[in-house]
Design a protein around this motif. Structure first.
Motif, mmCIF file in Angstrom:
data_model
loop_
_atom_site.group_PDB
_atom_site.id
_atom_site.type_symbol
_atom_site.label_atom_id
_atom_site.label_comp_id
_atom_site.label_asym_id
_atom_site.label_seq_id
_atom_site.Cartn_x
_atom_site.Cartn_y
_atom_site.Cartn_z
ATOM 1 N N ILE A 7 -26.284 21.984 113.981
ATOM 2 C CA ILE A 7 -26.557 22.538 115.311
ATOM 3 C C ILE A 7 -25.464 23.519 115.711
ATOM 4 N N LEU A 8 -24.224 23.194 115.435
ATOM 5 C CA LEU A 8 -23.113 24.084 115.750
ATOM 6 C C LEU A 8 -23.222 25.395 114.978
ATOM 7 N N VAL A 10 -25.959 26.784 113.728
ATOM 8 C CA VAL A 10 -27.104 27.535 114.251
ATOM 9 C C VAL A 10 -26.752 28.191 115.584
ATOM 10 N N ALA A 11 -26.037 27.473 116.442
ATOM 11 C CA ALA A 11 -25.645 28.031 117.739
ATOM 12 C C ALA A 11 -24.732 29.240 117.559
ATOM 13 N N VAL A 12 -23.791 29.169 116.636
ATOM 14 C CA VAL A 12 -22.884 30.298 116.394
ATOM 15 C C VAL A 12 -23.651 31.495 115.835
ATOM 16 N N VAL A 14 -26.890 32.188 116.270
ATOM 17 C CA VAL A 14 -27.725 32.742 117.342
ATOM 18 C C VAL A 14 -26.871 33.542 118.323
ATOM 19 N N TYR A 15 -25.694 33.033 118.670
ATOM 20 C CA TYR A 15 -24.788 33.746 119.570
ATOM 21 C C TYR A 15 -24.362 35.090 118.968
ATOM 22 N N TRP A 18 -27.291 37.498 119.006
ATOM 23 C CA TRP A 18 -27.541 37.972 120.366
ATOM 24 C C TRP A 18 -26.554 39.079 120.735
#
Length: 63
Positions: A7-8, A10-12, A14-15, A18
């Motif tokens: 999850i970490l 994937v979040a990085v 996606v950030y 973006w």
């Protein structure tokens, strides 16, 4: 623990995607997110409710 790491990561990603996107793509993405945020929030809330119910309620002897 593997799920948290995934999850970490994937979040990085996606950030970073973006921030590297063009302003037009960001505007379109923001519109898409706001259009579907209520539905996604409802799905997440139901899943969390079901997980809490599965944790706190005793198993039934159906099988």
């Amino acid at each position: 623990m593997k799920h948290l790491l995934l999850i970490l990561i994937v979040a990085v990603v996606v950030y970073a995607a973006w921030n590297l996107a063009s302003p037009i793509e960001r505007r379109h993405g923001a519109r898409l997110i706001t259009r579907h945020a209520l539905r996604l929030g409802a799905i997440v809330a139901v899943v969390l409710l079901l997980l809490a119910a599965a944790y706190y309620l005793p198993a039934t002897g159906i099988l």
